[in-house]
Scaffold this motif. Structure first.
Motif, PDB file in Angstrom:
ATOM      1  N   PHE A  96       0.835  -1.249  -0.117  1.00 28.26           N
ATOM      2  CA  PHE A  96      -0.026   0.005   0.016  1.00 28.26           C
ATOM      3  C   PHE A  96       0.777   1.400   0.050  1.00 28.26           C
ATOM      4  O   PHE A  96       1.925   1.479   0.436  1.00 28.26           O
ATOM      5  CB  PHE A  96      -0.953   0.081   1.444  1.00 28.26           C
ATOM      6  CG  PHE A  96      -2.201  -0.932   1.082  1.00 28.26           C
ATOM      7  CD1 PHE A  96      -3.268  -0.645   0.619  1.00 28.26           C
ATOM      8  CD2 PHE A  96      -1.825  -2.254   1.453  1.00 28.26           C
ATOM      9  CE1 PHE A  96      -4.393  -1.602   0.590  1.00 28.26           C
ATOM     10  CE2 PHE A  96      -2.766  -3.294   1.305  1.00 28.26           C
ATOM     11  CZ  PHE A  96      -4.267  -2.783   0.809  1.00 28.26           C
ATOM     12  N   LEU A  97       0.153   2.600  -0.538  1.00 22.30           N
ATOM     13  CA  LEU A  97       0.777   3.800  -0.428  1.00 22.30           C
ATOM     14  C   LEU A  97       0.729   4.353   1.001  1.00 22.30           C
ATOM     15  O   LEU A  97      -0.229   3.618   1.546  1.00 22.30           O
ATOM     16  CB  LEU A  97       0.089   4.590  -1.395  1.00 22.30           C
ATOM     17  CG  LEU A  97       0.277   4.262  -2.829  1.00 22.30           C
ATOM     18  CD1 LEU A  97      -0.686   5.060  -3.732  1.00 22.30           C
ATOM     19  CD2 LEU A  97       1.811   4.731  -3.393  1.00 22.30           C
ATOM     20  N   PRO A  98       1.464   5.096   1.415  1.00 20.47           N
ATOM     21  CA  PRO A  98       1.408   5.703   2.697  1.00 20.47           C
ATOM     22  C   PRO A  98      -0.065   5.908   3.231  1.00 20.47           C
ATOM     23  O   PRO A  98      -0.456   5.490   4.325  1.00 20.47           O
ATOM     24  CB  PRO A  98       2.279   6.780   2.820  1.00 20.47           C
ATOM     25  CG  PRO A  98       3.106   6.539   1.872  1.00 20.47           C
ATOM     26  CD  PRO A  98       2.432   5.773   0.681  1.00 20.47           C
ATOM     27  N   GLU A  99      -0.872   6.610   2.401  1.00 23.64           N
ATOM     28  CA  GLU A  99      -2.430   6.852   2.932  1.00 23.64           C
ATOM     29  C   GLU A  99      -3.209   5.719   2.968  1.00 23.64           C
ATOM     30  O   GLU A  99      -3.903   5.619   4.032  1.00 23.64           O
ATOM     31  CB  GLU A  99      -2.909   7.894   2.015  1.00 23.64           C
ATOM     32  CG  GLU A  99      -2.992   7.411   0.620  1.00 23.64           C
ATOM     33  CD  GLU A  99      -1.681   7.809  -0.441  1.00 23.64           C
ATOM     34  OE1 GLU A  99      -2.049   7.853  -1.547  1.00 23.64           O
ATOM     35  OE2 GLU A  99      -0.714   7.889   0.163  1.00 23.64           O
ATOM     36  N   GLY A 100      -2.640   4.724   2.369  1.00 24.68           N
ATOM     37  CA  GLY A 100      -3.634   3.483   2.312  1.00 24.68           C
ATOM     38  C   GLY A 100      -3.109   2.585   3.715  1.00 24.68           C
ATOM     39  O   GLY A 100      -3.947   1.879   4.270  1.00 24.68           O
ATOM     40  N   ARG A 101      -1.689   2.851   3.764  1.00 21.93           N
ATOM     41  CA  ARG A 101      -1.187   2.280   5.189  1.00 21.93           C
ATOM     42  C   ARG A 101      -1.930   2.609   6.557  1.00 21.93           C
ATOM     43  O   ARG A 101      -2.175   1.745   7.230  1.00 21.93           O
ATOM     44  CB  ARG A 101       0.354   2.225   5.190  1.00 21.93           C
ATOM     45  CG  ARG A 101       0.972   1.696   4.181  1.00 21.93           C
ATOM     46  CD  ARG A 101       2.446   2.050   4.299  1.00 21.93           C
ATOM     47  NE  ARG A 101       3.234   1.334   3.112  1.00 21.93           N
ATOM     48  CZ  ARG A 101       4.435   1.896   2.717  1.00 21.93           C
ATOM     49  NH1 ARG A 101       4.960   2.788   3.423  1.00 21.93           N
ATOM     50  NH2 ARG A 101       4.989   1.575   1.718  1.00 21.93           N
ATOM     51  N   ASP A 102      -2.324   3.832   6.414  1.00 21.21           N
ATOM     52  CA  ASP A 102      -2.824   4.538   7.439  1.00 21.21           C
ATOM     53  C   ASP A 102      -4.310   4.018   7.720  1.00 21.21           C
ATOM     54  O   ASP A 102      -4.639   3.674   8.811  1.00 21.21           O
ATOM     55  CB  ASP A 102      -2.974   6.011   7.445  1.00 21.21           C
ATOM     56  CG  ASP A 102      -1.628   6.759   7.355  1.00 21.21           C
ATOM     57  OD1 ASP A 102      -0.509   5.985   7.884  1.00 21.21           O
ATOM     58  OD2 ASP A 102      -1.500   7.857   6.906  1.00 21.21           O
ATOM     59  N   VAL A 103      -4.856   3.896   6.661  1.00 20.43           N
ATOM     60  CA  VAL A 103      -6.531   3.422   6.753  1.00 20.43           C
ATOM     61  C   VAL A 103      -6.219   1.748   7.176  1.00 20.43           C
ATOM     62  O   VAL A 103      -7.251   1.517   8.191  1.00 20.43           O
ATOM     63  CB  VAL A 103      -7.123   3.451   5.310  1.00 20.43           C
ATOM     64  CG1 VAL A 103      -8.524   2.860   5.654  1.00 20.43           C
ATOM     65  CG2 VAL A 103      -6.994   5.070   5.100  1.00 20.43           C
ATOM     66  N   LEU A 104      -5.469   1.182   6.661  1.00 23.25           N
ATOM     67  CA  LEU A 104      -5.366  -0.394   6.799  1.00 23.25           C
ATOM     68  C   LEU A 104      -5.031  -0.530   8.151  1.00 23.25           C
ATOM     69  O   LEU A 104      -5.679  -1.356   8.961  1.00 23.25           O
ATOM     70  CB  LEU A 104      -4.223  -1.038   5.840  1.00 23.25           C
ATOM     71  CG  LEU A 104      -4.109  -2.468   6.012  1.00 23.25           C
ATOM     72  CD1 LEU A 104      -5.432  -3.097   5.363  1.00 23.25           C
ATOM     73  CD2 LEU A 104      -3.012  -2.854   5.296  1.00 23.25           C
ATOM     74  N   ALA A 105      -4.148   0.181   8.755  1.00 22.86           N
ATOM     75  CA  ALA A 105      -3.720   0.240  10.223  1.00 22.86           C
ATOM     76  C   ALA A 105      -4.590   0.460  11.232  1.00 22.86           C
ATOM     77  O   ALA A 105      -4.931  -0.306  12.468  1.00 22.86           O
ATOM     78  CB  ALA A 105      -2.227   0.881  10.546  1.00 22.86           C
ATOM     79  N   ALA A 106      -5.556   1.435  10.853  1.00 25.42           N
ATOM     80  CA  ALA A 106      -6.601   2.108  11.761  1.00 25.42           C
ATOM     81  C   ALA A 106      -7.659   0.970  11.794  1.00 25.42           C
ATOM     82  O   ALA A 106      -8.275   0.932  12.876  1.00 25.42           O
ATOM     83  CB  ALA A 106      -7.077   3.306  11.221  1.00 25.42           C
ATOM     84  N   ARG A 107      -7.865   0.173  10.839  1.00 21.24           N
ATOM     85  CA  ARG A 107      -9.117  -0.806  10.936  1.00 21.24           C
ATOM     86  C   ARG A 107      -8.934  -2.374  10.931  1.00 21.24           C
ATOM     87  O   ARG A 107      -9.701  -2.932  11.236  1.00 21.24           O
ATOM     88  CB  ARG A 107      -9.955  -0.495   9.592  1.00 21.24           C
ATOM     89  CG  ARG A 107     -10.716   0.890   9.407  1.00 21.24           C
ATOM     90  CD  ARG A 107     -11.446   1.236  10.223  1.00 21.24           C
ATOM     91  NE  ARG A 107     -12.606   0.431  10.468  1.00 21.24           N
ATOM     92  CZ  ARG A 107     -13.693   0.290  10.042  1.00 21.24           C
ATOM     93  NH1 ARG A 107     -13.838   1.626   8.760  1.00 21.24           N
ATOM     94  NH2 ARG A 107     -14.570  -0.535   9.854  1.00 21.24           N
ATOM     95  N   ILE A 108      -7.556  -2.853  10.570  1.00 25.99           N
ATOM     96  CA  ILE A 108      -7.407  -4.273  10.257  1.00 25.99           C
ATOM     97  C   ILE A 108      -7.374  -4.859  11.666  1.00 25.99           C
ATOM     98  O   ILE A 108      -7.708  -5.989  11.716  1.00 25.99           O
ATOM     99  CB  ILE A 108      -5.907  -4.303   9.745  1.00 25.99           C
ATOM    100  CG1 ILE A 108      -5.756  -5.837   9.047  1.00 25.99           C
ATOM    101  CG2 ILE A 108      -4.672  -4.017  10.626  1.00 25.99           C
ATOM    102  CD1 ILE A 108      -6.874  -6.053   7.976  1.00 25.99           C
ATOM    103  N   ASP A 109      -7.170  -4.343  12.927  1.00 24.18           N
ATOM    104  CA  ASP A 109      -7.179  -4.917  13.999  1.00 24.18           C
ATOM    105  C   ASP A 109      -8.641  -5.472  14.341  1.00 24.18           C
ATOM    106  O   ASP A 109      -8.910  -6.397  15.328  1.00 24.18           O
ATOM    107  CB  ASP A 109      -6.594  -4.294  15.323  1.00 24.18           C
ATOM    108  CG  ASP A 109      -5.331  -4.303  15.294  1.00 24.18           C
ATOM    109  OD1 ASP A 109      -4.389  -5.132  14.832  1.00 24.18           O
ATOM    110  OD2 ASP A 109      -4.508  -3.055  15.735  1.00 24.18           O
ATOM    111  N   GLU A 110      -9.743  -4.794  13.688  1.00 26.07           N
ATOM    112  CA  GLU A 110     -10.914  -5.444  14.228  1.00 26.07           C
ATOM    113  C   GLU A 110     -11.085  -6.835  13.570  1.00 26.07           C
ATOM    114  O   GLU A 110     -11.991  -7.337  14.285  1.00 26.07           O
ATOM    115  CB  GLU A 110     -11.824  -4.549  13.208  1.00 26.07           C
ATOM    116  CG  GLU A 110     -12.130  -3.089  13.656  1.00 26.07           C
ATOM    117  CD  GLU A 110     -12.874  -2.258  12.817  1.00 26.07           C
ATOM    118  OE1 GLU A 110     -13.930  -2.668  12.412  1.00 26.07           O
ATOM    119  OE2 GLU A 110     -12.524  -0.922  12.667  1.00 26.07           O
TER     120      GLU A 110
END
Length: 228
Positions: A96-110
């Motif tokens: 992922f690009l940096p902005e995609g990594r931020d969204v992924l990290a914020a939600r993936i632990d769910e």
């Protein structure tokens, strides 16, 4: 030579939710539901690649190694082709690009803390020598050998040619992200179509491991496996 054709043979749907992509994601999720036992989550050891052969080039198994950080333990050939290098052992966020990594990290632990089924729309923008790629990322929770939710299986399925160099993806701003609680009602999936076989099917053979550098020309697939 890199295969620059779309994985599904179609021009990309900018929404990333074409019928071809949806068919493969539904096939993977249907299999995940089938291997649940009496409501228990499937275990990593329950997964049989022979049952999801159509999804193998796009599929992966990840391990959560820290909050928001997933390491790829098994990766299909299409993921490595998109990035332009072998992805096994790398974090999922490397795709992922940096902005995609931020969204992924914020939600993936769910996926692990819920547990939940997560699905993200993804795309890789156009550039010089790089056509639009669009698709979806599906992540399904799995148990490890100790019965903890530290593994997940999923698929990252895209349409569109890879083009020049490695590609990375983002999750569009404001995109609707699916997040279904495993203990709650799951999205209904239509039964797989049944076709009458004209002849005896050939026995399934696992794709043998190939190094990226050894990959021949167009049309070859490989699955790199780490059984840890």
């Amino acid at each position: 030579m890199m295969d620059n054709s779309g994985p599904l043979g179609d021009p990309p749907d900018p929404s990333g939710d074409s019928a071809a992509i949806r068919h493969l994601l539904d096939e993977l999720e249907r299999y995940w539901q089938q291997i649940r036992r009496s409501g228990r989550l499937p275990a990593r050891t329950d997964v049989d690649p022979a049952q999801i052969d159509a999804c193998l080039p796009h599929s992966f198994i990840v391990e959560r190694v820290a909050p928001g950080v997933l390491r790829l333990r098994v990766a299909g050939a299409r993921l490595s082709d998109a990035l332009g290098m072998e992805v096994r052992g790398m974090p999922l966020s490397a795709l992922f690009l940096p902005e995609g990594r931020d969204v992924l990290a914020a939600r993936i632990d769910e996926v692990f803390d819920g547990p939940r089924i997560m699905e993200f729309p993804i795309h890789s923008p156009r550039g010089i020598g790089r056509p639009l790629m669009a698709g979806r990322l599906l992540v399904l929770p799995l148990l490890d050998r100790e019965g903890r939710v530290t593994r997940a299986m999923g698929a990252m399925i895209t349409e569109g040619g890879i083009g020049r160099g490695g590609r990375r993806f983002t999750i569009p701003a404001g995109a609707e992200i699916r997040s279904d609680a495993v203990d709650g009602p799951l999205r209904p999936i239509a039964p797989a179509p049944v076709f009458e076989a004209a002849e005896e099917p050939a026995p399934f053979e696992m794709p043998r491991v190939r190094r990226v550098a050894d990959r021949p020309g167009r049309g070859h697939l490989r699955l790199v496996v780490d059984n840890g």
